[in-house]
Design a protein around this motif. Structure first.
Motif, PDB file in Angstrom:
ATOM      1  N   ASP A 146      32.181  39.428  47.900  1.00 56.01           N
ATOM      2  CA  ASP A 146      33.487  39.487  47.242  1.00 56.01           C
ATOM      3  C   ASP A 146      33.771  40.890  46.703  1.00 56.01           C
ATOM      4  OD1 ASP A 146      33.955  36.825  47.788  1.00 56.01           O
ATOM      5  OD2 ASP A 146      33.513  36.118  45.751  1.00 56.01           O
ATOM      6  N   GLU A 147      32.769  41.495  46.083  1.00 58.45           N
ATOM      7  CA  GLU A 147      32.933  42.860  45.563  1.00 58.45           C
ATOM      8  C   GLU A 147      33.157  43.840  46.708  1.00 58.45           C
ATOM      9  OE1 GLU A 147      30.469  46.142  42.864  1.00 58.45           O
ATOM     10  OE2 GLU A 147      29.460  44.323  43.538  1.00 58.45           O
ATOM     11  N   ALA A 148      32.412  43.680  47.811  1.00 60.01           N
ATOM     12  CA  ALA A 148      32.575  44.548  48.973  1.00 60.01           C
ATOM     13  C   ALA A 148      33.984  44.422  49.544  1.00 60.01           C
ATOM     14  CB  ALA A 148      31.536  44.213  50.042  1.00 60.01           C
ATOM     15  N   GLU A 149      34.498  43.187  49.629  1.00 62.39           N
ATOM     16  CA  GLU A 149      35.851  42.977  50.151  1.00 62.39           C
ATOM     17  C   GLU A 149      36.895  43.638  49.265  1.00 62.39           C
ATOM     18  OE1 GLU A 149      36.682  38.865  51.019  1.00 62.39           O
ATOM     19  OE2 GLU A 149      34.939  38.696  52.342  1.00 62.39           O
ATOM     20  N   ALA A 150      36.734  43.536  47.938  1.00 56.97           N
ATOM     21  CA  ALA A 150      37.689  44.154  47.018  1.00 56.97           C
ATOM     22  C   ALA A 150      37.672  45.677  47.142  1.00 56.97           C
ATOM     23  CB  ALA A 150      37.385  43.731  45.582  1.00 56.97           C
ATOM     24  N   LEU A 151      36.484  46.250  47.217  1.00 57.54           N
ATOM     25  CA  LEU A 151      36.380  47.709  47.371  1.00 57.54           C
ATOM     26  C   LEU A 151      36.936  48.160  48.713  1.00 57.54           C
ATOM     27  CD1 LEU A 151      32.792  48.240  45.886  1.00 57.54           C
ATOM     28  CD2 LEU A 151      34.986  48.753  44.771  1.00 57.54           C
ATOM     29  N   GLY A 152      36.602  47.415  49.777  1.00 56.27           N
ATOM     30  CA  GLY A 152      37.110  47.749  51.106  1.00 56.27           C
ATOM     31  C   GLY A 152      38.621  47.665  51.179  1.00 56.27           C
ATOM     32  N   ALA A 153      39.206  46.645  50.544  1.00 58.46           N
ATOM     33  CA  ALA A 153      40.662  46.497  50.537  1.00 58.46           C
ATOM     34  C   ALA A 153      41.320  47.666  49.803  1.00 58.46           C
ATOM     35  CB  ALA A 153      41.051  45.169  49.891  1.00 58.46           C
ATOM     36  N   ALA A 154      40.723  48.095  48.676  1.00 59.01           N
ATOM     37  CA  ALA A 154      41.280  49.225  47.927  1.00 59.01           C
ATOM     38  C   ALA A 154      41.211  50.511  48.745  1.00 59.01           C
ATOM     39  CB  ALA A 154      40.537  49.386  46.600  1.00 59.01           C
ATOM     40  N   LEU A 155      40.109  50.716  49.434  1.00 59.13           N
ATOM     41  CA  LEU A 155      39.982  51.910  50.279  1.00 59.13           C
ATOM     42  C   LEU A 155      41.004  51.878  51.415  1.00 59.13           C
ATOM     43  CD1 LEU A 155      36.091  52.021  50.355  1.00 59.13           C
ATOM     44  CD2 LEU A 155      37.558  53.868  49.482  1.00 59.13           C
ATOM     45  N   GLY A 156      41.100  50.737  52.091  1.00 62.39           N
ATOM     46  CA  GLY A 156      42.022  50.604  53.216  1.00 62.39           C
ATOM     47  C   GLY A 156      43.478  50.756  52.807  1.00 62.39           C
ATOM     48  N   ALA A 157      43.850  50.183  51.662  1.00 66.19           N
ATOM     49  CA  ALA A 157      45.234  50.244  51.190  1.00 66.19           C
ATOM     50  C   ALA A 157      45.631  51.653  50.767  1.00 66.19           C
ATOM     51  CB  ALA A 157      45.432  49.282  50.020  1.00 66.19           C
ATOM     52  N   ASN A 158      44.654  52.504  50.534  1.00 67.64           N
ATOM     53  CA  ASN A 158      44.922  53.864  50.065  1.00 67.64           C
ATOM     54  C   ASN A 158      44.662  54.924  51.128  1.00 67.64           C
ATOM     55  OD1 ASN A 158      45.788  53.712  47.131  1.00 67.64           O
ATOM     56  ND2 ASN A 158      44.029  52.340  47.161  1.00 67.64           N
ATOM     57  N   GLY A 159      44.700  54.522  52.403  1.00 66.80           N
ATOM     58  CA  GLY A 159      44.689  55.502  53.483  1.00 66.80           C
ATOM     59  C   GLY A 159      43.339  55.854  54.059  1.00 66.80           C
ATOM     60  N   TYR A 160      42.384  54.919  53.994  1.00 72.24           N
ATOM     61  CA  TYR A 160      41.051  55.174  54.527  1.00 72.24           C
ATOM     62  C   TYR A 160      40.680  54.128  55.576  1.00 72.24           C
ATOM     63  CZ  TYR A 160      40.251  58.881  51.228  1.00 72.24           C
ATOM     64  OH  TYR A 160      40.346  60.070  50.552  1.00 72.24           O
ATOM     65  N   THR A 161      39.950  54.568  56.589  1.00 69.25           N
ATOM     66  CA  THR A 161      39.373  53.679  57.586  1.00 69.25           C
ATOM     67  C   THR A 161      37.980  53.317  57.089  1.00 69.25           C
ATOM     68  OG1 THR A 161      40.651  54.749  59.323  1.00 69.25           O
ATOM     69  CG2 THR A 161      38.727  53.453  60.018  1.00 69.25           C
ATOM     70  N   VAL A 162      37.717  52.014  56.952  1.00 73.84           N
ATOM     71  CA  VAL A 162      36.527  51.534  56.247  1.00 73.84           C
ATOM     72  C   VAL A 162      35.546  50.881  57.212  1.00 73.84           C
ATOM     73  CG1 VAL A 162      35.697  50.026  54.387  1.00 73.84           C
ATOM     74  CG2 VAL A 162      37.954  51.100  54.214  1.00 73.84           C
TER      75      VAL A 162
END
Length: 197
Positions: A146-162
């Motif tokens: 769950d924590e990984a998904e939240a961090l990944g979503a924040a990275l992706g939403a802010n212009g990063y390929t995760v």
């Protein structure tokens, strides 16, 4: 070259065991296993000319190893003892880095723009603050999906390929071939989307 303490004389290699950094009075914590550190360093690729922010520097192990690769390093931690351990580890290994005592994301506001960033804690608010500064590469880790998904979503939403990998390592005691220590962690690595292939 600086004078290394006796326990570091002739040390070679990367992702050194935690004991190499405990000479400075430090203990490795969650997220500081040598295997995770090796993977983080591989994904970041620190080199001469890079400025690395190591947020949540802990024992100073990653900061020191990035400096050994030639990167300029700003090691950020809110714990004065962690800052002292990082400074001591840098002295022990004869590398230069700057320690910044403060809590992210506020401690990041006046720092120069980073090329690469390792986030050792702080969750989505710290990830978002870092992505606003647009470094080329970011690595972080999570202990749960769950924590990984939240961090990944924040990275992706802010212009990063995760990318995310589940890393498991088991340290064995070779005298008895029994398990000494187990580490399971989600490693997230992010590349700024305009640089992704």
């Amino acid at each position: 070259a600086g004078q290394h303490p006796a326990h570091l004389h002739g040390v070679r290699g990367w992702a050194l065991p935690a004991e190499a950094y405990r000479g400075a009075g430090g203990e490795s914590g969650e997220g500081e296993s040598p295997g995770l550190r090796a993977a983080q360093l591989a994904r970041l690729g620190p080199r001469t000319g890079d400025l690395l922010w190591d947020i949540g520097s802990g024992s100073g192990a990653l900061a020191v190893e990035a400096a050994r690769f030639g990167a300029a390093v700003l090691a950020v931690d809110s714990d004065p003892a962690a800052c002292a351990r990082t400074a001591a580890a840098a002295r022990d290994f004869g590398v230069q880095l700057q320690v910044v005592e403060g809590r992210a994301p506020h401690a990041l506001e006046r720092l120069p723009e980073p090329d690469i960033v390792r986030i050792g804690g702080g969750g989505v608010p710290v990830v978002t603050a870092v992505t606003d500064r647009r470094p080329e590469r970011i690595v972080t880790h999570a202990s749960t999906r769950d924590e990984a998904e939240a961090l990944g979503a924040a990275l992706g939403a802010n212009g990063y390929t995760v990318r995310c990998s589940l890393l498991q390592s088991v340290e064995l005691d070779t005298a008895a071939w029994s398990e000494r220590e187990r580490s399971v962690v989600f490693l997230l690595s992010a590349l700024r989307s305009d640089l992704a292939p």
